[in-house]
Design an enzyme around this catalytic site. Structure first.
Site, PDB file in Angstrom:
ATOM      1  N   LYS A 125      49.317  46.173  41.975  1.00 45.62           N
ATOM      2  CA  LYS A 125      49.507  44.869  41.320  1.00 45.62           C
ATOM      3  C   LYS A 125      50.726  44.824  40.402  1.00 45.62           C
ATOM      4  CE  LYS A 125      45.660  42.484  40.302  1.00 45.62           C
ATOM      5  NZ  LYS A 125      44.264  42.114  39.965  1.00 45.62           N
ATOM      6  N   ASP A 141      56.043  32.685  36.054  1.00 42.59           N
ATOM      7  CA  ASP A 141      56.005  33.018  34.622  1.00 42.59           C
ATOM      8  C   ASP A 141      54.718  33.743  34.257  1.00 42.59           C
ATOM      9  OD1 ASP A 141      58.432  31.827  34.353  1.00 42.59           O
ATOM     10  OD2 ASP A 141      57.707  29.990  33.410  1.00 42.59           O
ATOM     11  N   ASP A 178      44.528  35.563  38.611  1.00 46.73           N
ATOM     12  CA  ASP A 178      43.318  36.129  37.987  1.00 46.73           C
ATOM     13  C   ASP A 178      42.862  35.304  36.778  1.00 46.73           C
ATOM     14  OD1 ASP A 178      42.831  38.249  39.720  1.00 46.73           O
ATOM     15  OD2 ASP A 178      44.157  39.622  38.640  1.00 46.73           O
ATOM     16  N   GLY A 237      38.262  45.724  26.019  1.00 45.35           N
ATOM     17  CA  GLY A 237      39.125  46.277  27.063  1.00 45.35           C
ATOM     18  C   GLY A 237      40.532  45.697  26.984  1.00 45.35           C
ATOM     19  N   ARG A 246      39.365  51.379  23.965  1.00 47.31           N
ATOM     20  CA  ARG A 246      39.179  52.799  23.600  1.00 47.31           C
ATOM     21  C   ARG A 246      40.504  53.433  23.186  1.00 47.31           C
ATOM     22  NH1 ARG A 246      35.390  55.133  28.373  1.00 47.31           N
ATOM     23  NH2 ARG A 246      36.836  53.848  29.551  1.00 47.31           N
ATOM     24  N   ARG A 274      43.602  52.488  21.426  1.00 49.11           N
ATOM     25  CA  ARG A 274      44.027  51.360  20.597  1.00 49.11           C
ATOM     26  C   ARG A 274      45.450  50.882  20.929  1.00 49.11           C
ATOM     27  NH1 ARG A 274      42.897  49.162  14.908  1.00 49.11           N
ATOM     28  NH2 ARG A 274      44.853  48.082  14.453  1.00 49.11           N
ATOM     29  N   GLN A 292      39.818  33.064  42.032  1.00 51.14           N
ATOM     30  CA  GLN A 292      41.216  33.526  42.082  1.00 51.14           C
ATOM     31  C   GLN A 292      41.757  33.502  43.510  1.00 51.14           C
ATOM     32  OE1 GLN A 292      42.505  36.590  43.555  1.00 51.14           O
ATOM     33  NE2 GLN A 292      40.477  37.052  44.378  1.00 51.14           N
TER      34      GLN A 292
END
Length: 283
Positions: free
Chosen positions: A76, A88, A113, A139, A164, A166, A258
């Protein structure tokens, strides 16, 4: 006398999904359902492509009758560098999931998405008002970036995010701006306080993955809670949120919605996302 001139062969549009591995993808079942339902003479196939072969395959596809493709893990991000035209939103998210092979030979890359995420909520929670209060996102991976872009575009005034690692959340804040507020992973449960929209964008809770261990005590009844995971359809996260009186939306609809813009571009028909489609994709 019968016409002796050979007729030009009729072009049957072909699309597919590129990934490695790809056998698990539900996209062929999804698009196959629509092709059959609308009586469209076209094909949609899974295409396993190793990362080192991606550029070569993309160049060959238009010459083989392909009108476009979906793109999944791990391609992706890579397809952005190979596309001639990048929308964009795909550039902002840093990934594409939908390719259109244009008649002028150019590859057009888009990301639907975020559109799918919002359309899923609008379909199953029509009373949702995004700017009523903060949103909290668990996430900061690729899927999370699409969610961030679409929530901010929908008018969310404050978007709290914990990951998880940062630094990935900090990166999202740097790119998307001051409406994004980063929380430490240890404080992920605290960021749910006062949030009216809560999203799990990690793979935790998916079949075969560890459970999501964020405490949900701060969830208020009536909060909209959604999970991008759809195997299982009702994750432990959604079940607990439901038990706390929250409005829940499962992750399957994001996959279904999507897919619609790509199908319309490739096959010329705007498809409907309904219960028949859900049943077909769930098998």
């Amino acid at each position: 006398m019968p016409d002796s001139q050979p007729h030009a062969p009729r072009h049957v549009p072909i699309a597919g999904v590129l990934g490695w591995p790809i056998a698990h993808s539900r996209s062929p079942r999804l698009h196959g359902h629509w092709l059959q339902r609308y009586g469209i003479d076209g094909h949609y196939i899974p295409i396993p492509v190793m990362p080192e072969h991606l550029a070569e395959v993309l160049r060959a596809m238009p010459r083989m009758g392909f009108v476009g493709a979906n793109v999944t893990i791990p391609h992706k991000e890579s397809v952005l560098a190979l596309a001639d035209v990048v929308t964009d939103r795909a550039a902002l998210i840093g990934a594409a999931n939908t390719l259109i092979f244009r008649s002028d030979g150019k590859i057009h890359a888009d990301n639907t998405d975020g559109y799918g995420f919002i359309a899923n909520i609008r379909q199953h929670a029509p009373g949702w008002i995004p700017d009523l209060g903060p949103a909290a996102l668990i996430g900061a991976g690729g899927a999370a970036r699409a969610v961030v872009a679409s929530l901010l575009e929908s008018g969310v005034t404050e978007l709290r995010i914990a990951n998880r690692t940062r630094i990935r959340a900090e990166q999202i804040r740097a790119e998307f701006g001051a409406r994004v507020v980063v929380y430490d992973w240890a404080q992920a449960g605290n960021m749910l306080e006062g949030a009216i929209t809560v999203v799990n964008a990690t793979s935790m809770g998916m079949d075969g993955k560890p459970p999501l261990r964020v405490p949900l005590d701060a969830l208020a009844p009536g909060t909209l809670v959604t999970d991008l995971v759809y195997t299982p359809l009702m994750t432990p996260f959604l079940l607990e949120a439901q038990a706390r009186g929250c409005e829940i939306v499962d992750g399957l609809g994001m996959l279904l919605h999507q897919a619609a813009p790509g199908f319309e571009r490739w096959f010329g028909h705007r498809p409907e996302v309904d219960d028949d489609l859900r049943r077909a994709v769930l098998g």
